[in-house]
Every structure is written in structure tokens, then in C-alpha cells.
Scaffold this motif. Structure first.
Motif, mmCIF file in Angstrom:
data_model
loop_
_atom_site.group_PDB
_atom_site.id
_atom_site.type_symbol
_atom_site.label_atom_id
_atom_site.label_comp_id
_atom_site.label_asym_id
_atom_site.label_seq_id
_atom_site.Cartn_x
_atom_site.Cartn_y
_atom_site.Cartn_z
ATOM 1 N N LEU A 142 -3.582 -3.844 7.572
ATOM 2 C CA LEU A 142 -2.670 -4.862 8.087
ATOM 3 C C LEU A 142 -2.205 -4.455 9.478
ATOM 4 N N GLY A 143 -2.158 -5.439 10.376
ATOM 5 C CA GLY A 143 -1.708 -5.177 11.742
ATOM 6 C C GLY A 143 -0.187 -5.084 11.822
ATOM 7 N N ALA A 144 0.296 -4.726 13.000
ATOM 8 C CA ALA A 144 1.744 -4.637 13.195
ATOM 9 C C ALA A 144 2.392 -6.015 13.055
ATOM 10 N N VAL A 145 3.661 -6.013 12.683
ATOM 11 C CA VAL A 145 4.399 -7.271 12.556
ATOM 12 C C VAL A 145 4.400 -7.980 13.902
ATOM 13 N N GLU A 146 4.039 -9.263 13.874
ATOM 14 C CA GLU A 146 3.910 -9.979 15.133
ATOM 15 C C GLU A 146 5.242 -10.526 15.623
ATOM 16 N N ARG A 147 6.173 -10.785 14.686
ATOM 17 C CA ARG A 147 7.520 -11.194 15.062
ATOM 18 C C ARG A 147 8.482 -10.239 14.373
ATOM 19 N N PRO A 148 8.781 -9.111 15.024
ATOM 20 C CA PRO A 148 9.527 -8.030 14.365
ATOM 21 C C PRO A 148 10.838 -8.465 13.719
ATOM 22 N N ARG A 149 11.498 -9.478 14.273
ATOM 23 C CA ARG A 149 12.779 -9.878 13.689
ATOM 24 C C ARG A 149 12.630 -10.362 12.254
ATOM 25 N N ALA A 150 11.405 -10.830 11.911
ATOM 26 C CA ALA A 150 11.183 -11.354 10.567
ATOM 27 C C ALA A 150 10.989 -10.234 9.545
ATOM 28 N N ALA A 151 10.766 -9.031 10.037
ATOM 29 C CA ALA A 151 10.481 -7.926 9.119
ATOM 30 C C ALA A 151 11.767 -7.332 8.564
ATOM 31 N N GLY B 46 14.415 -0.987 8.738
ATOM 32 C CA GLY B 46 14.489 0.351 8.162
ATOM 33 C C GLY B 46 13.154 1.041 8.009
ATOM 34 N N LEU B 47 12.086 0.305 7.829
ATOM 35 C CA LEU B 47 10.805 0.955 7.600
ATOM 36 C C LEU B 47 9.818 0.675 8.723
ATOM 37 N N GLY B 48 10.326 0.198 9.846
ATOM 38 C CA GLY B 48 9.454 -0.030 10.982
ATOM 39 C C GLY B 48 8.669 -1.310 10.847
ATOM 40 N N ALA B 49 7.913 -1.601 11.880
ATOM 41 C CA ALA B 49 7.155 -2.851 11.896
ATOM 42 C C ALA B 49 5.730 -2.607 12.352
ATOM 43 N N GLY B 50 5.278 -1.373 12.231
ATOM 44 C CA GLY B 50 3.934 -1.013 12.662
ATOM 45 C C GLY B 50 2.886 -1.434 11.653
ATOM 46 N N PRO B 51 1.620 -1.128 11.956
ATOM 47 C CA PRO B 51 0.542 -1.477 11.034
ATOM 48 C C PRO B 51 0.679 -0.729 9.706
ATOM 49 N N THR B 52 0.105 -1.296 8.672
ATOM 50 C CA THR B 52 0.176 -0.710 7.330
ATOM 51 C C THR B 52 -1.220 -0.644 6.727
ATOM 52 N N ARG C 4 -5.290 -4.299 -18.727
ATOM 53 C CA ARG C 4 -4.942 -2.964 -19.238
ATOM 54 C C ARG C 4 -3.951 -2.203 -18.363
ATOM 55 N N ARG C 5 -3.581 -2.790 -17.269
ATOM 56 C CA ARG C 5 -2.474 -2.259 -16.455
ATOM 57 C C ARG C 5 -2.714 -0.844 -15.956
ATOM 58 N N PHE C 6 -3.982 -0.513 -15.675
ATOM 59 C CA PHE C 6 -4.278 0.796 -15.087
ATOM 60 C C PHE C 6 -4.352 0.714 -13.560
ATOM 61 N N GLY C 7 -4.531 -0.451 -13.030
ATOM 62 C CA GLY C 7 -4.715 -0.617 -11.591
ATOM 63 C C GLY C 7 -3.475 -0.191 -10.810
ATOM 64 N N ARG C 8 -3.687 0.133 -9.539
ATOM 65 C CA ARG C 8 -2.582 0.611 -8.722
ATOM 66 C C ARG C 8 -2.658 0.052 -7.300
ATOM 67 N N LEU C 9 -1.469 -0.039 -6.683
ATOM 68 C CA LEU C 9 -1.343 -0.486 -5.301
ATOM 69 C C LEU C 9 -0.522 0.548 -4.521
ATOM 70 N N TRP C 10 -1.014 0.890 -3.341
ATOM 71 C CA TRP C 10 -0.274 1.796 -2.465
ATOM 72 C C TRP C 10 -0.151 1.142 -1.083
ATOM 73 N N ALA C 11 0.897 1.480 -0.365
ATOM 74 C CA ALA C 11 1.045 1.025 1.018
ATOM 75 C C ALA C 11 1.655 2.162 1.825
ATOM 76 N N PHE C 12 1.071 2.430 2.997
ATOM 77 C CA PHE C 12 1.586 3.540 3.804
ATOM 78 C C PHE C 12 1.178 3.377 5.263
ATOM 79 N N ASP C 13 1.780 4.216 6.095
ATOM 80 C CA ASP C 13 1.429 4.255 7.508
ATOM 81 C C ASP C 13 -0.037 4.697 7.632
#
Length: 315
Positions: free
Chosen positions: A64-73, A76-82, A123-132
Motif C-alpha cells: 500500500l502506498g502512502a496516504v494521499e490525503r494525510p488528514r483523513a488518516a 499516531g501511526l504515521g501516514a507512510g506506505p504499509t 477453520r480460522r487459521f489464516g492471519r493478517l499482518w500490517a507493518f512498515d
DNA sequence: AGTGGCTCCTGGCGGC
DNA sequence: TGCCGCCAGGAGCCAC
């Protein structure tokens, strides 16, 4: 169960429609899907455009790219790419049009223009992560090379096999050695390589290692060409099933005749995993080929010695 | 460090 | 018919 070819199939399908869309919101219906809270995920994902889709082993990576309209984000956790990472594990499905289900999707990405990407996962084994993005290297630090990458050479495979007492089946499933191989493709690879699943990894000779290398790439490529195996519930994001299960040689064919020699396919358990093989095409002793019965009962070749390997290439 | 065993999770299936 | 128990497996965790 999604392995490398299934995840690659999902990636290719998503590639036709996901890039360019913007994550408007994230809804988490099952908190166990991620170590991060819905609030944290929203802060890391919302307002960002999908700019890339990659795969590492069985992990799907959505850039994911950086937030294009930072005010909408969220603050506290920044608005950079994820970097977001999704593992489908056993039954995870990313669907644009989820069918009727007993339970809600474990998470949903609400996208602009108006689209939902839903994660169904019985079966609820799947996982999601998000990070810098800077944390990605560390995230995948312990994972072995990509089978289709330059690092996965015959020389690498020989080094990785060397000295190991674990069965070949367990070796292939170890994501630290090779990324992306699961139970189906491990069994099919060993059949194609004519290697018994219980052979100690370290007992594999140079020519056998070459065969194993080729067999793995051929098997995975066949899986990709057939758009994956729909053994349990695998469907791609459009709800299409793969067809690799129709050409399986040994997996879940216990008691059926081998497609090569008509011997009965057998099942055993290796490392707690169901394992399927042809006792004739995949003899227990190293390197023995079909028809090389004179070698049956001969001692295992000494470690480092050249195992008997007069097997003709299978055509 | 390497290896093996256990755990999570739930729908489907066989047995009674 | 209904209930019980087992089975499938990716990967993290733990013990040896």
C-alpha cells in the motif's frame, strides 16, 4: 489447502483488479485474525492505495502506498506506505463476492471505488499482518529461498540436504529450507523425483538432488498452470476452482493404482502429516529404480558415498 | 541446532 | 436419527 501455486493463482487474479484501488476502511469481525487491533489495522491501511501484489512462499503481500490525503488518516501511526501480509493457511479465501456463509468474513477491506474484499476462513487459521515496509526483511528473515528464484539452485539444495537426518517429506515442508511447499506438492514432488518420503534428507545423492530440484520446479509449475488444487475449499478471488487435483499422482490416492506402474498407492504418516507414495516408483532404498529389483535389500549406501542411481529419466 | 510432537480450528464422515 | 470421536494440515511453540 493453499500452497505456493494456490497463493500465486490468487495473486495473479487480484493483480487484474486490486492495484489502484484505495482502502477506505478495514472491518475486523474476528480479532484472532491479527495480532493487531482493528484500530491499529485501520490506521495502517485506511487511505492507502494498493500499489503492488507480491508473494513470498505461501504469503501474499499487498503493498500500500502512502496516504494521499494525510488528514483523513488516523493519527499516531504515521501516514507512510504499509506492507500487508496475508496467510490463507488451510481454508482462507479472499473473495470479492463472498457466497452465503454461516459466519461473517474474518475481515473485510472496504475499497474505493465501491468494492469489498472479504476474507472467508472456516477453520480460522489464516492471519493478517500490517507493518512498515522497512520491517519486511525481518518478517521473512527465517524463510528459505523461493523455488523459482535464483537462490534455489541444485547447489543450494544439496547444501541444505547435507547431513540432515529428517525424512525428505519433513525437509520439503520446512519453510526455512524452501519457501512455499505444503503437503500436496511435497508428496507429488517426491513421486516425480522417485524418492521415498522417509528417505533421510542427508542420504540423497548428487543425481537424486538434481532430480528432486527439477521435480519440485516441475510440480509447482504444473500447479500454477492448473491454477492450483481445489482439494478442500480453495477458490480464487473470483470464486473459480483450480484443476491440479485432477492430475494428482499420489496425493489422496491411497489404494488406487499408480498412474505409471499400476502398483497400489500407499499412505503413511510422516511428521504427523498424511503422506502418499508409490512403493514401486519410490523405493525405500536410495536411488533404486523400478525394475532394479536386484538391488532390493541391498544396504543403504554409506553417507557421502555414491548411491545406486541407474534410474532412467521418466518420460 | 536439529528434530519431533503438540496445538489450534471446524466441517465432514464413519461407526454405533 | 442423533451423537460421539476422529480426521485433515500450516506454522508456532516447546521439549529433548
Amino acid at each position: 489447502m493453499p500452497e505456493l501455486p494456490e497463493v500465486e493463482t490468487v495473486r495473479r487474479r487480484l493483480l487484474t483488479c486490486l492495484p489502484g484501488l484505495v482502502v477506505r476502511d478495514v472491518v475486523v469481525n474476528d480479532a484472532t485474525v491479527s495480532a493487531q487491533s482493528e484500530t491499529e489495522l485501520r490506521a495502517l491501511l485506511a487511505g492507502r492505495r494498493v500499489v503492488g501484489l507480491r508473494r513470498r512462499g505461501k504469503y501474499l503481500i499487498v503493498d500500500l502506498g502512502a496516504v494521499e490525503r494525510p488528514r483523513a488518516a488516523a493519527s499516531g501511526l504515521g501516514a507512510g506506505p504499509t506492507t500487508t501480509v496475508i496467510h490463507l493457511r488451510m481454508t482462507g479465501q479472499l473473495l470479492f463476492r463472498p457466497g452465503p456463509a454461516d459466519r461473517p468474513p474474518r475481515f473485510v477491506w472496504r475499497l474505493d471505488p465501491q468494492t469489498d474484499l472479504a476474507f472467508q476462513d472456516v477453520r480460522r487459521f489464516g492471519r493478517l499482518w500490517a507493518f512498515d515496509p522497512a520491517a519486511e526483511e525481518e518478517f521473512f528473515a527465517r524463510m528459505g529461498p523461493e523455488p523459482f528464484g535464483d537462490a534455489f539452485s541444485v547447489a543450494y539444495l544439496r547444501r541444505a540436504l547435507e547431513g540432515r537426518s529428517a525424512p525428505l517429506k519433513s525437509f520439503l515442508l520446512d519453510q526455512r529450507r524452501i519457501a512455499g511447499v505444503g503437503n500436496i506438492y511435497a508428496d507429488e514432488t517426491l513421486f516425480r523425483a522417485r524418492l521415498h518420503p522417509l528417505r533421510a534428507a542427508g542420504s540423497v545423492g548428487p543425481r537424486e538432488a538434481q532430480r528432486l530440484h527439477a521435480a519440485l520446479l516441475e510440480t509447482l509449475q504444473a500447479g500454477i498452470d492448473h491454477e492450483g488444487s481445489s482439494i478442500e475449499s480453495f477458490v480464487d478471488p473470483a470464486g473459480q476452482r483450480g484443476s491440479f487435483q485432477e492430475i494428482l499422482s499420489v496425493y489422496q490416492r491411497t489404494g488406487e493404482p499408480c498412474r505409471i506402474c499400476a502398483a497400489t498407492v500407499r499412505r503413511l504418516e510422516v511428521g504427523g502429516r498424511g503422506t502418499h507414495y508409490c512403493p514401486s516408483c519410490q523405493p525405500r532404498r536410495g536411488g533404486m529404480s523400478r525394475g532394479s529389483r536386484r538391488l532390493r535389500g541391498s544396504p543403504v549406501p554409506p553417507r557421502g558415498g555414491k548411491p545406486p542411481d541407474g534410474a532412467p529419466p521418466r518420460g
